[in-house]
Design a protein around this motif. Structure first.
Motif, PDB file in Angstrom:
ATOM      1  N   LYS A  11       0.818  -1.735  -0.254  1.00 11.77           N
ATOM      2  CA  LYS A  11      -0.023   0.332   0.174  1.00 11.77           C
ATOM      3  C   LYS A  11       0.721   1.109   0.074  1.00 11.77           C
ATOM      4  N   ASN A  12       1.721   1.172   0.970  1.00  7.12           N
ATOM      5  CA  ASN A  12       2.863   2.568   0.513  1.00  7.12           C
ATOM      6  C   ASN A  12       3.104   3.096  -1.159  1.00  7.12           C
ATOM      7  N   CYS A  13       3.615   1.361  -1.687  1.00  6.00           N
ATOM      8  CA  CYS A  13       4.116   2.170  -3.037  1.00  6.00           C
ATOM      9  C   CYS A  13       2.490   2.612  -4.069  1.00  6.00           C
ATOM     10  N   GLU A  14       1.350   2.651  -3.643  1.00  6.86           N
ATOM     11  CA  GLU A  14      -0.174   2.767  -4.196  1.00  6.86           C
ATOM     12  C   GLU A  14       0.739   3.677  -5.713  1.00  6.86           C
ATOM     13  N   LYS A  40       9.295   3.703 -13.141  1.00  4.89           N
ATOM     14  CA  LYS A  40       9.161   2.092 -13.390  1.00  4.89           C
ATOM     15  C   LYS A  40      10.856   1.992 -12.323  1.00  4.89           C
ATOM     16  N   HIS A  41      11.380   2.892 -12.101  1.00  6.98           N
ATOM     17  CA  HIS A  41      12.713   2.515 -11.271  1.00  6.98           C
ATOM     18  C   HIS A  41      12.073   3.072  -9.354  1.00  6.98           C
ATOM     19  N   GLN A  42      11.201   4.326  -9.970  1.00  6.51           N
ATOM     20  CA  GLN A  42      10.817   4.125  -8.726  1.00  6.51           C
ATOM     21  C   GLN A  42       9.890   3.369  -8.185  1.00  6.51           C
ATOM     22  N   VAL A  43       8.992   1.931  -8.626  1.00  5.72           N
ATOM     23  CA  VAL A  43       8.276   1.553  -7.922  1.00  5.72           C
ATOM     24  C   VAL A  43       9.228   0.431  -7.899  1.00  5.72           C
ATOM     25  N   ASN A  44      10.789   0.471  -8.521  1.00  5.72           N
ATOM     26  CA  ASN A  44      10.858  -1.428  -8.087  1.00  5.72           C
ATOM     27  C   ASN A  44      11.285  -1.100  -6.409  1.00  5.72           C
ATOM     28  N   MET A  45      12.383   0.382  -6.687  1.00  3.09           N
ATOM     29  CA  MET A  45      12.675   0.783  -5.783  1.00  3.09           C
ATOM     30  C   MET A  45      12.110   0.676  -4.358  1.00  3.09           C
ATOM     31  N   CYS A  46      10.832   1.323  -4.335  1.00  4.06           N
ATOM     32  CA  CYS A  46       9.398   1.103  -3.638  1.00  4.06           C
ATOM     33  C   CYS A  46       9.325   0.181  -2.814  1.00  4.06           C
ATOM     34  N   LEU A  47       8.813  -0.986  -4.015  1.00  5.62           N
ATOM     35  CA  LEU A  47       8.423  -2.355  -3.977  1.00  5.62           C
ATOM     36  C   LEU A  47      10.344  -3.177  -3.045  1.00  5.62           C
ATOM     37  N   ARG A  48      11.225  -2.612  -3.521  1.00  8.87           N
ATOM     38  CA  ARG A  48      12.323  -3.142  -2.918  1.00  8.87           C
ATOM     39  C   ARG A  48      12.376  -2.618  -1.161  1.00  8.87           C
ATOM     40  N   VAL A  49      12.134  -1.923  -0.568  1.00  5.56           N
ATOM     41  CA  VAL A  49      12.052  -1.252   0.587  1.00  5.56           C
ATOM     42  C   VAL A  49      11.105  -2.581   1.034  1.00  5.56           C
ATOM     43  N   GLU A  50       9.755  -2.352   0.987  1.00  7.47           N
ATOM     44  CA  GLU A  50       8.429  -2.740   1.453  1.00  7.47           C
ATOM     45  C   GLU A  50       8.812  -4.588   1.514  1.00  7.47           C
ATOM     46  N   LEU A  52      12.351  -5.778   1.761  1.00  7.11           N
ATOM     47  CA  LEU A  52      13.161  -5.695   2.882  1.00  7.11           C
ATOM     48  C   LEU A  52      12.620  -5.615   3.720  1.00  7.11           C
ATOM     49  N   GLU A  53      11.752  -4.979   4.342  1.00  3.49           N
ATOM     50  CA  GLU A  53      10.730  -4.843   5.571  1.00  3.49           C
ATOM     51  C   GLU A  53       9.968  -6.265   5.948  1.00  3.49           C
ATOM     52  N   ARG A  54       9.618  -6.296   4.772  1.00  2.00           N
ATOM     53  CA  ARG A  54       8.360  -7.822   5.029  1.00  2.00           C
ATOM     54  C   ARG A  54       9.994  -8.866   5.968  1.00  2.00           C
ATOM     55  N   THR A  55      10.909  -9.106   4.988  1.00  2.00           N
ATOM     56  CA  THR A  55      12.361 -10.047   5.756  1.00  2.00           C
ATOM     57  C   THR A  55      12.732  -9.577   6.647  1.00  2.00           C
ATOM     58  N   ARG A  56      12.937  -8.125   7.113  1.00  2.00           N
ATOM     59  CA  ARG A  56      13.577  -8.175   8.566  1.00  2.00           C
ATOM     60  C   ARG A  56      12.305  -9.120   9.501  1.00  2.00           C
ATOM     61  N   GLN A  57      11.372  -8.874   9.446  1.00  2.00           N
ATOM     62  CA  GLN A  57      10.302  -9.024   9.974  1.00  2.00           C
ATOM     63  C   GLN A  57       9.935 -10.814   9.782  1.00  2.00           C
ATOM     64  N   ASN A  58       9.990 -11.089   8.497  1.00  2.00           N
ATOM     65  CA  ASN A  58       9.851 -13.084   9.319  1.00  2.00           C
ATOM     66  C   ASN A  58      10.980 -13.156  10.087  1.00  2.00           C
ATOM     67  N   ARG A  59      12.196 -12.504   9.435  1.00  2.00           N
ATOM     68  CA  ARG A  59      13.968 -13.445  10.696  1.00  2.00           C
ATOM     69  C   ARG A  59      13.033 -12.888  11.724  1.00  2.00           C
ATOM     70  N   GLU A  60      13.040 -12.017  11.986  1.00  2.00           N
ATOM     71  CA  GLU A  60      12.501 -11.996  13.721  1.00  2.00           C
ATOM     72  C   GLU A  60      11.533 -12.648  13.819  1.00  2.00           C
ATOM     73  N   VAL A  61      10.093 -13.186  13.409  1.00  2.00           N
ATOM     74  CA  VAL A  61       9.278 -14.286  13.671  1.00  2.00           C
ATOM     75  C   VAL A  61      10.641 -15.518  13.996  1.00  2.00           C
ATOM     76  N   ALA A  62      11.293 -16.004  13.441  1.00  2.00           N
ATOM     77  CA  ALA A  62      12.151 -17.686  12.672  1.00  2.00           C
ATOM     78  C   ALA A  62      12.243 -17.323  13.823  1.00  2.00           C
ATOM     79  N   LYS A  63      12.719 -16.417  14.227  1.00  2.00           N
ATOM     80  CA  LYS A  63      14.220 -16.392  15.566  1.00  2.00           C
ATOM     81  C   LYS A  63      13.282 -16.636  16.936  1.00  2.00           C
TER      82      LYS A  63
END
Length: 80
Positions: A11-14, A40-50, A52-63
């Motif tokens: 939703k932050n990239c809408e 297109k580059h802006q969309v790619n960068m926004c989706l990348r940030v999103e 990476l945040e999901r990855t960080r959250q998933n890593r914390e849950v897994a820990k």
């Protein structure tokens, strides 16, 4: 945009996705001349940030889950 990109996770990239859609709506020649590259580059960068945040959250849950499993195994080892 692909329907799966319009999920609650992105939703932050809408806004930037809508800008890219508007650019693509201008027609094939507009896209083929590279006029949508910045959007297109802006969309790619926004989706990348999103992502990476999901990855960080998933890593914390897994820990947390791993720590819980290790404590259960330690308790089992101590009682056997």
């Amino acid at each position: 945009m692909h329907p799966h990109l319009h999920t609650k996770d992105n939703k932050n990239c809408e806004e930037v996705m809508n800008a890219l859609e508007e650019c693509h709506a201008r027609g094939f020649l507009w896209k083929s001349m590279g006029m949508c590259t910045k959007a297109k580059h802006q969309v790619n960068m926004c989706l990348r940030v999103e992502r990476l945040e999901r990855t960080r959250q998933n890593r914390e849950v897994a820990k947390e889950k791993r720590a819980k499993v290790e404590s259960v195994w330690a308790e089992i080892d101590a009682n056997s």
